[in-house]
Design an enzyme around this catalytic site. Structure first.
Site, mmCIF file in Angstrom:
data_model
loop_
_atom_site.group_PDB
_atom_site.id
_atom_site.type_symbol
_atom_site.label_atom_id
_atom_site.label_comp_id
_atom_site.label_asym_id
_atom_site.label_seq_id
_atom_site.Cartn_x
_atom_site.Cartn_y
_atom_site.Cartn_z
ATOM 1 N N MET A 164 1.404 -1.077 0.228
ATOM 2 C CA MET A 164 -0.074 0.223 -0.299
ATOM 3 C C MET A 164 0.828 1.265 -0.258
ATOM 4 O O MET A 164 2.127 1.292 -1.315
ATOM 5 C CB MET A 164 -0.420 0.140 1.425
ATOM 6 C CG MET A 164 -1.799 -0.868 1.000
ATOM 7 S SD MET A 164 -2.555 -0.840 -0.714
ATOM 8 C CE MET A 164 -4.100 -2.387 -0.447
ATOM 9 N N SER A 165 0.747 2.535 0.713
ATOM 10 C CA SER A 165 1.135 3.674 0.470
ATOM 11 C C SER A 165 2.917 3.472 1.337
ATOM 12 O O SER A 165 3.606 4.227 1.396
ATOM 13 C CB SER A 165 0.694 4.539 1.455
ATOM 14 O OG SER A 165 -0.507 4.825 0.673
ATOM 15 N N VAL A 166 3.219 2.139 1.646
ATOM 16 C CA VAL A 166 4.725 1.708 2.144
ATOM 17 C C VAL A 166 5.444 1.953 1.084
ATOM 18 O O VAL A 166 6.787 2.317 0.768
ATOM 19 C CB VAL A 166 5.562 1.241 3.497
ATOM 20 C CG1 VAL A 166 6.213 0.958 2.945
ATOM 21 C CG2 VAL A 166 4.299 1.144 4.213
#
Length: 385
Positions: free
Chosen positions: A102-104
């Site tokens: 995801m947003s990592v």
């Protein structure tokens, strides 16, 4: 679980493009993303792997199990001084499985950008439209690469994960993450950027979390370097770091990378990224990430921009800022972390040489219960060292 069991699976047990981010399907889908969404491989170098040895555990296994109880943890890998102190897998995952970040994924882009800047391939002070003149008539006009890296672009966009209609749904369809409904006009990620024409503030001001900004940066890095995003990541980070397994990233209908959230890697390789950061960007005598870039991340975030921004209320009591796609808890012993919805984290403590890769399939995009549990375990691991 019976999700995706049997051939073919029963309809009610089948993970699809329509349900893959929902429980119980996500516990399978989050480490089988490329079977649902098109992807591009981020190649590693099998002949040059950064070996990980084991070390004594930091906490007992009972303490770790108690800490993750109530979370939908899929895997946890803890490295201390580059050695494996803790490693566990759940929900059918194993060490060889790539899990969505995801947003990592945004944080991975932040590291790649620093490498390209150091190599003279990217100018952090240049305006976005210098590289992407196609965006001259959009809300990006006047924003710099630095503004975009720090999420300080005044683009009007609501990051509402519970929305069932509106721009964020159009964005997911453009990314190939949601099915296109009959009558929809298919749009890709680059085409979606041209729809962002409204500003809700100036550039370089408050912290303003807009995922499409990072997808725009993925496109911008491709334009600056003349190489597609997956290959840039492979050449400049994944292979020099000594990743054990290839990663991959989801792509839209014309092959555009979902740089904001689509990167999928093994937890061990994610932990290697954290260890690389803790070691000042150095791997076995080779400088992979510029030390100055990592020092900039740790020290140059704008606390005022954070306090005026979108997430200050989500981290009450934390002294925080945001720099180059990383969340930073500054101080003499800073904690740096990447964060993704549904429970994806990479925590880095450079002083203690500690890297914690934690991937999950939480039902909620953002949980007020399991999120604090993760920070509590990180605090206990840091205190024990």
């Amino acid at each position: 679980m019976d999700i995706m069991q049997g051939f073919p699976p029963l309809d009610e047990n089948r993970a699809t493009l329509a349900n893959w981010r929902q429980q119980p399907f996500s516990s399978w889908a989050f480490h089988h993303v490329r079977e649902i969404v098109p992807s591009a491989e981020i190649r590693n170098d099998p002949g040059d792997v950064w070996t990980l040895e084991d070390c004594a555990p930091i906490l007992t296994s009972d303490e770790i199990e108690a800490a993750i109880e109530g979370t939908q943890t899929d895997a946890l890998v803890v490295l201390h001084e580059g050695r494996v102190a803790h490693e566990l897998y759940r929900n059918g995952m194993g060490p060889q499985d790539q899990h969505i970040l995801m947003s990592v994924s945004k944080s991975m882009l932040g590291l790649l950008a620093g490498i390209l800047i150091d190599k003279g391939l990217l100018d952090v002070g240049a305006e976005v439209t210098h590289y992407l003149p196609e965006l001259a008539g959009t809300a990006y006009a006047g924003a710099t690469v630095r503004d975009a890296l720090d999420m300080r672009v005044g683009v009007a966009f609501e990051e509402d994960y519970e929305a069932t209609s509106g721009p964020i749904i159009a964005y997911r369809k453009a990314a190939n993450w949601n099915p296109v409904a009959p009558g929809d006009d298919p749009v890709d990620l680059r085409g979606f950027q041209s729809l962002l024409t409204e500003n809700d503030g100036g550039h370089g001001g408050r912290f303003h979390y807009v995922s499409p900004v990072t997808d725009m940066l993925g496109w911008l890095l491709e334009r600056a370097a003349g190489v597609r995003y997956a290959d840039l990541m492979a050449e400049h980070l994944w292979q020099p770091m000594g990743a054990e397994r290839p990663g991959y990233i989801t792509v839209d209908r014309i092959g555009g990378a979902r740089a904001a959230g689509g990167m999928c890697v093994t937890p061990r390789d994610l932990a290697r990224v954290g260890r690389l950061m803790a070691a000042g960007g150095m791997r076995e005598g080779r400088q992979v990430i510029p030390l100055g870039w990592l020092e900039d991340i740790a020290t140059q975030g704008d606390r005022a921009a954070w306090q005026q921004g979108d997430f200050a209320e989500k981290f009450p009591g934390f002294d925080m800022c945001y720099r180059s796609k990383w969340y930073v808890h500054p101080g003499e012993t800073p904690l740096i972390h990447g964060l993704g919805i549904h429970g994806q984290f990479l925590f880095v403590d450079p002083v203690r040489d500690l890297s914690i890769a934690w991937v999950s399939s939480e039902a909620e995009a953002v949980s007020e219960i399991t999120g604090p549990k993760r920070f509590d375990l990180v605090a206990r691991l840091r205190a024990a060292l």
